[in-house]
Design a protein around this motif. Sequence first.
Motif, PDB file in Angstrom:
ATOM      1  N   ARG A  62      11.845  24.216 -38.739  1.00 45.37           N
ATOM      2  CA  ARG A  62      10.879  24.217 -39.839  1.00 45.37           C
ATOM      3  C   ARG A  62       9.527  23.960 -39.198  1.00 45.37           C
ATOM      4  O   ARG A  62       9.314  22.897 -38.595  1.00 45.37           O
ATOM      5  N   ASP A 133       9.511  17.773 -45.744  1.00 46.14           N
ATOM      6  CA  ASP A 133       9.444  19.220 -45.533  1.00 46.14           C
ATOM      7  C   ASP A 133       8.350  19.526 -44.512  1.00 46.14           C
ATOM      8  O   ASP A 133       7.419  20.269 -44.794  1.00 46.14           O
ATOM      9  N   GLU A 139       6.122  29.169 -44.245  1.00 47.33           N
ATOM     10  CA  GLU A 139       6.670  29.776 -43.031  1.00 47.33           C
ATOM     11  C   GLU A 139       6.108  31.196 -42.907  1.00 47.33           C
ATOM     12  O   GLU A 139       6.356  32.036 -43.779  1.00 47.33           O
ATOM     13  N   SER A 142       8.481  34.069 -43.422  1.00 45.94           N
ATOM     14  CA  SER A 142       9.293  34.098 -44.636  1.00 45.94           C
ATOM     15  C   SER A 142       8.734  35.109 -45.631  1.00 45.94           C
ATOM     16  O   SER A 142       7.600  35.577 -45.502  1.00 45.94           O
TER      17      SER A 142
END
Length: 276
Positions: A62, A133, A139, A142
Amino acid sequence: MSYTEVPELPEVETIARGLANAVAGKTIGSVTVTMRKIAVAPEGEVFEQALAGETIAGVGRRGKYVLFQLASGRRLAVHLRMTGRLIVQPVGYSEPYPYTHVRLAFSDGSSLCFADVRQFGRMRLLAADDPWDADGGVEPLSEGFTSEAFLSMLDGRRTPIKTFLLDQTRIAGVGNIYACEALWEAGIRPSRPSHKISRPARRRLHGAIRNVLNRSIEARGTSVDDYVDAEGLKGGFQNQLAVYGRLGEPCSRCGKPIVRTVIGQRGTWWCRGCQK
DNA sequence: CTGAGATCCTGGGGGC
DNA sequence: TGCCCCCAGGATCTCA
């Protein structure tokens, strides 16, 4: 002069994939912490005790964090910062990797070392209900990172576009190398105030960010010197860098020498000839 | 909101 | 050759 590779999204992605192959399914027997500040546990818990007995369900990424998903539902978030390394040692290694500060010994006799010369990296164990997070940025690879979303992110922001790209609360995982490379590919001057960038140029930059990150992942990231990932393989993207670290070399697009300036206290490589 | 500067660290590059 | 100085850099925090 050499420039130490700092793990950004492609490097962390490569490391996480390697670790997924190497340690997923293993159970942690014991944990040794030799530098306390590196290992952060949930409030009121002791890192070593909390982690011992856990099984690693999977490994992902992440932003610039390596994320170990644990069978209990907890997560171990690791940030390598500048010089952090996650090294898997097969059965039989008694000596930890140099500069190891945290070592996880698996029940099968292998182990995972977190080593870090400069001690900036951190391993943070998260409680199962922790909503952590990373720093919240989208991202960039993404589906949520659409061209339209990126275009509007720049509205009203006076900050230099280079500085904006490094802001982990906006876009997750882009660091100095890929900010420089994406701006070169898009033909945008790094010091340009974000809101002054035209719509077409924003679209080019959106595509360039994704392109540069994808190409680097394909090459297993950027390596300098003897760096190898968890599987002992070198990255190859350093051979494709257009501007980063290439002070004085001719721009491959227009031939003008690459320059280095400082923007937001960060070294920035770019081409005066074709980045407007 | 925005930027400047300090902080954390150490190896290695540069200067002499 | 050897030694000292200083810098790089991601994230975070203080201050203006």
